[in-house]
Write a protein that holds these residues in place. Structure first.
Motif, PDB file in Angstrom:
ATOM      1  N   HIS A 185       0.814  -1.209   0.000  1.00 19.25           N
ATOM      2  CA  HIS A 185       0.000   0.000   0.000  1.00 19.25           C
ATOM      3  C   HIS A 185       0.846   1.257   0.000  1.00 19.25           C
ATOM      4  O   HIS A 185       0.428   2.303  -0.486  1.00 19.25           O
ATOM      5  N   ILE A 188       1.402   1.969  -3.573  1.00 22.27           N
ATOM      6  CA  ILE A 188       0.156   2.459  -4.187  1.00 22.27           C
ATOM      7  C   ILE A 188      -0.085   3.917  -3.818  1.00 22.27           C
ATOM      8  O   ILE A 188      -0.432   4.743  -4.674  1.00 22.27           O
ATOM      9  N   ARG A 286     -10.819   4.243  -2.683  1.00 25.83           N
ATOM     10  CA  ARG A 286     -10.410   3.464  -1.499  1.00 25.83           C
ATOM     11  C   ARG A 286     -10.787   4.253  -0.250  1.00 25.83           C
ATOM     12  O   ARG A 286      -9.984   5.037   0.263  1.00 25.83           O
ATOM     13  N   ARG A 322     -15.613   1.967  -2.916  1.00 30.39           N
ATOM     14  CA  ARG A 322     -15.421   0.678  -2.245  1.00 30.39           C
ATOM     15  C   ARG A 322     -15.630   0.857  -0.750  1.00 30.39           C
ATOM     16  O   ARG A 322     -15.122   1.812  -0.159  1.00 30.39           O
ATOM     17  N   LYS A 330      -3.371  -2.533   6.265  1.00 30.26           N
ATOM     18  CA  LYS A 330      -4.091  -1.261   6.412  1.00 30.26           C
ATOM     19  C   LYS A 330      -4.989  -1.313   7.653  1.00 30.26           C
ATOM     20  O   LYS A 330      -6.199  -1.183   7.547  1.00 30.26           O
ATOM     21  N   GLU A 411     -10.606 -10.575  -5.595  1.00 33.03           N
ATOM     22  CA  GLU A 411      -9.234 -10.489  -5.083  1.00 33.03           C
ATOM     23  C   GLU A 411      -8.765 -11.827  -4.532  1.00 33.03           C
ATOM     24  O   GLU A 411      -7.614 -11.982  -4.154  1.00 33.03           O
ATOM     25  N   GLY A 432      -9.108  -6.984  -8.321  1.00 30.66           N
ATOM     26  CA  GLY A 432      -8.005  -6.359  -7.586  1.00 30.66           C
ATOM     27  C   GLY A 432      -6.792  -7.255  -7.737  1.00 30.66           C
ATOM     28  O   GLY A 432      -6.606  -8.208  -6.986  1.00 30.66           O
ATOM     29  N   THR A 433      -5.984  -6.961  -8.736  1.00 34.08           N
ATOM     30  CA  THR A 433      -4.864  -7.868  -9.025  1.00 34.08           C
ATOM     31  C   THR A 433      -3.797  -7.847  -7.931  1.00 34.08           C
ATOM     32  O   THR A 433      -3.003  -8.779  -7.834  1.00 34.08           O
ATOM     33  N   ASN A 434      -3.768  -6.776  -7.125  1.00 34.95           N
ATOM     34  CA  ASN A 434      -2.736  -6.728  -6.074  1.00 34.95           C
ATOM     35  C   ASN A 434      -2.955  -7.872  -5.089  1.00 34.95           C
ATOM     36  O   ASN A 434      -2.034  -8.629  -4.768  1.00 34.95           O
ATOM     37  N   ASP A 435      -4.198  -7.975  -4.623  1.00 32.73           N
ATOM     38  CA  ASP A 435      -4.479  -9.062  -3.690  1.00 32.73           C
ATOM     39  C   ASP A 435      -4.642 -10.385  -4.412  1.00 32.73           C
ATOM     40  O   ASP A 435      -4.257 -11.429  -3.885  1.00 32.73           O
ATOM     41  N   ARG A 445       2.154  -9.425  -0.161  1.00 26.51           N
ATOM     42  CA  ARG A 445       2.414  -8.313  -1.088  1.00 26.51           C
ATOM     43  C   ARG A 445       3.371  -7.277  -0.518  1.00 26.51           C
ATOM     44  O   ARG A 445       3.827  -6.398  -1.238  1.00 26.51           O
TER      45      ARG A 445
HETATM   46  C1  PEP Z   1      -6.208  -4.835  -5.154  1.00 29.94           C
HETATM   47  O1  PEP Z   1      -6.059  -5.659  -4.247  1.00 29.94           O
HETATM   48  O2  PEP Z   1      -5.777  -5.010  -6.311  1.00 29.94           O
HETATM   49  C2  PEP Z   1      -6.914  -3.578  -4.900  1.00 29.94           C
HETATM   50  C3  PEP Z   1      -7.224  -2.761  -5.873  1.00 29.94           C
HETATM   51  O3  PEP Z   1      -7.177  -3.272  -3.585  1.00 29.94           O
HETATM   52  P1  PEP Z   1      -6.044  -2.749  -2.579  1.00 29.94           P
HETATM   53  O4  PEP Z   1      -4.782  -2.548  -3.367  1.00 29.94           O
HETATM   54  O5  PEP Z   1      -6.515  -1.477  -1.977  1.00 29.94           O
HETATM   55  O6  PEP Z   1      -5.936  -3.860  -1.612  1.00 29.94           O
END
Ligand code: PEP
Ligand code: MG
Length: 557
Positions: A185, A188, A286, A322, A330, A411, A432-435, A445
């Motif tokens: 995060h 991000i 977010r 969201r 977080k 996710e 949500g590709t990050n998760d 991550r």
């Molecule tokens: C994600 O997980 O890709 C996403 C957009 O949510 P965040 O990064 O806030 O967890």
């Protein structure tokens, strides 16, 4: 030879400037210091705590908004009379001011930790006050984010999301951290602020305060004492990007297939700045970013005000808001997150509503009220949905508040595999590709050592994205993407080729992605998607797609 350090570029842009290091915590003061005048020593300790309160207030005033409130609460803690008394008693017992602050605040923190809950969450604030007061008393450098006097490159071992959100984009030219992953995060938030950033650069530990460095936030390189050629390269790239042709109108491929290009925002300030960019709206708001560091839950009225400000900035456009995604990296101080062995696998995102249903219903009420008086087209979605049942339950709750368009984030691999069933119960999904990468590869991550597994070009991740897109095709419902993958200009045509209908990204990434789509037809995008999925690993997927990409795109990557 100019030394070049390598890390992972996570927020695009190239800058050069002097290094300012985040100072480490000061060493523990010795137990054997002599005290000639206990009265004067106690006064020094009190003055140091007052000095910390003053510093926190100055920083809060400089940051404004929610940050000011957070820092005011911390400043009041530094002025707490009980704390001062505890420190004064220790000085009276023969400790130096620094030692008394150390022992007094350490025992106070231990007591808070013991109580747990809301008070337990104040421990980090107290430890921060302790380190700052000891620094003032011993002449050590003030730890934590310094007040910058000139534009600088901030170098740290790591940065907490709450600290990153407070960065002053006028003074922080770039960020370099030794730890961190590409989708942490912190990364991000830096991208959100438009601050070029490189993470996972262990050699940054050797960078001294005042050293001159060039930071390439795309390529992940830091050049120490950059020669004129590197500085000229930075200037040329900045100019080339500024001149890159930006096709007008909504996002579309070269043959006119529409692809909505949206922005990710986290605060009202972000939204107002992002509203200037030619996007079709917000693909991810977010909401938890508004409340990082907050010690009490925001009231419904307060939430209505913040959401309304964002919706008004995007009047006439879509805003996908969201619900709170708290937990894991977080944590929100006003939520009593239980001690968990694996917080990323624990009660986070939508799951928090299992324990605190009123947080979700209050938020939905606030969103509905804000939406009812604004001209934005408000869509609402939940983070960390795992099953069709959870999607249905969330959709039911949101619709009960009169919110017409309800979606789920994908996710968790289980949700990706069952995307069609999710879509039968709600109106849209957003990946949500990050998760999704974190959970598909079982790779935290925030762990820089696993960054290769979190690479958005991993073919297995693309397979999951394709499965979700297929669910969208089968149900005729929209499937967007709002993870960091959407902002990669070489990957954007691949995502469109896989079947995604919208891409949502940090505003800084929009021009490059818009351009990338405009120079490929839908068939070319499909060929690129096929070539990426045929690869065995992320590097070859990227290489396969590069071979098919148009020269116009390659020229500006
Ligand atoms: C994600 O997980 O890709 C996403 C957009 O949510 P965040 O990064 O806030 O967890
Ligand atoms: Mg997520």
């Amino acid at each position: 030879m100019h030394e070049v350090l390598r890390g992972i570029g996570v927020s695009p842009g190239a800058v050069a400037g002097p290094v300012v290091r985040l100072a480490p915590p000061p060493p523990e003061p010795p137990t054997d210091g002599a005290v000639a005048d206990p009265g004067a020593e106690a006064a020094r300790a009190g003055a140091a705590l007052a000095g910390v309160a003053e510093f926190l207030r100055a920083r809060g005033a400089a940051a404004g908004g929610a940050a000011e409130e957070v820092l005011e609460a911390q400043a009041m803690m530094a002025e707490d009379p009980e704390l001062r008394e505890r420190v004064a008693d220790l000085v009276a017992g023969g400790r130096t001011a620094a030692r008394a602050v150390h022992e007094g605040l350490t025992s106070y923190a231990a007591a808070l930790r013991e109580v747990g809950g809301y008070l337990g969450e104040r421990v980090a604030d107290l430890e921060d006050i302790r380190c700052r007061a000891i620094a003032l008393l011993t002449g050590a450098r003030m730890p934590g984010i310094p007040l910058l006097r000139r534009p600088s490159v901030l170098v740290a071992r790591d940065l907490a999301p709450a600290d990153t959100a407070l960065l002053d984009r006028e003074q922080v030219l770039g960020v370099v951290t030794e730890l961190g992953g590409p989708t942490s995060h912190t990364a991000i938030l830096a991208k959100q602020l438009g601050i070029p950033a490189v993470v996972a650069c262990p050699d940054a530990a050797a960078l001294d305060d005042g050293a001159h460095v060039a930071v390439d936030g795309s390529g992940g390189e830091i050049t120490v004492d950059p020669p004129d050629s590197v500085l000229a390269g930075i200037a040329a790239r900045t100019a080339a990007r500024a001149e890159r042709p930006e096709p007008p109108g909504p996002g579309r491929t070269a043959d006119g297939t529409p692809v909505a290009l949206l922005v990710n925002v986290g605060t009202v300030a972000d939204a107002r700045a992002a509203a200037e960019a030619p996007s079709e709206g917000v693909g991810l708001f977010r909401t938890e970013v508004l409340y990082l560091g907050r010690t009490s839950a925001p009231s419904v009225g307060e939430q209505v005000e913040a959401y309304r400000a964002v919706f008004e900035a995007f009047a006439g456009r879509k805003v996908v808001i969201r619900t709170l995604d708290a937990g894991a990296d977080k944590p929100l101080p006003f939520i009593d997150h239980a001690q968990e062995a694996n917080p990323a696998l624990g009660v986070r995102g939508l799951r928090v509503a299992r324990r605190r249903p009123e947080l979700l219903t209050d938020q939905l009420a606030a969103i509905a009220e804000a939406a009812s008086s604004c001209a934005a087209e408000v869509w609402v979605m939940a983070p960390m949905v795992s099953t069709p049942g959870e999607a249905a339950e969330f959709a039911g709750k949101a619709r009960a508040f009169g919110l017409p368009t309800v979606g789920a984030m994908v996710e968790v691999p289980a949700a990706a595999l069952r995307a069609a069933q999710l879509l039968e119960r709600c109106d849209f999904v957003s990946i949500g590709t990050n998760d999704l990468a974190q959970y598909a590869f079982a790779a935290d991550r925030t762990t820089s050592a696993l960054a290769d597994l979190l690479d958005v070009w991993q073919p297995a991740l693309l397979d999951l994205v394709a499965t979700v897109a297929d669910g969208g095709r089968r149900t005729g419902r929209p499937v967007g993407i709002c993870g960091e993958a959407a902002g990669d200009p070489l990957l954007a045509p691949v995502l469109v080729g896989l079947g995604l209908t919208s891409l949502s990204m940090a505003p800084a990434c929009l021009p490059a992605v818009r351009h990338a789509l405009s120079v490929h037809t839908l068939d070319e995008c499909r060929d690129m998607a096929k070539a990426a999925r045929e690869a065995d690993d992320a590097a070859s997927a990227r290489e396969n797609v590069r071979r098919l990409a148009s020269p116009e795109l390659l020229a500006v990557l």
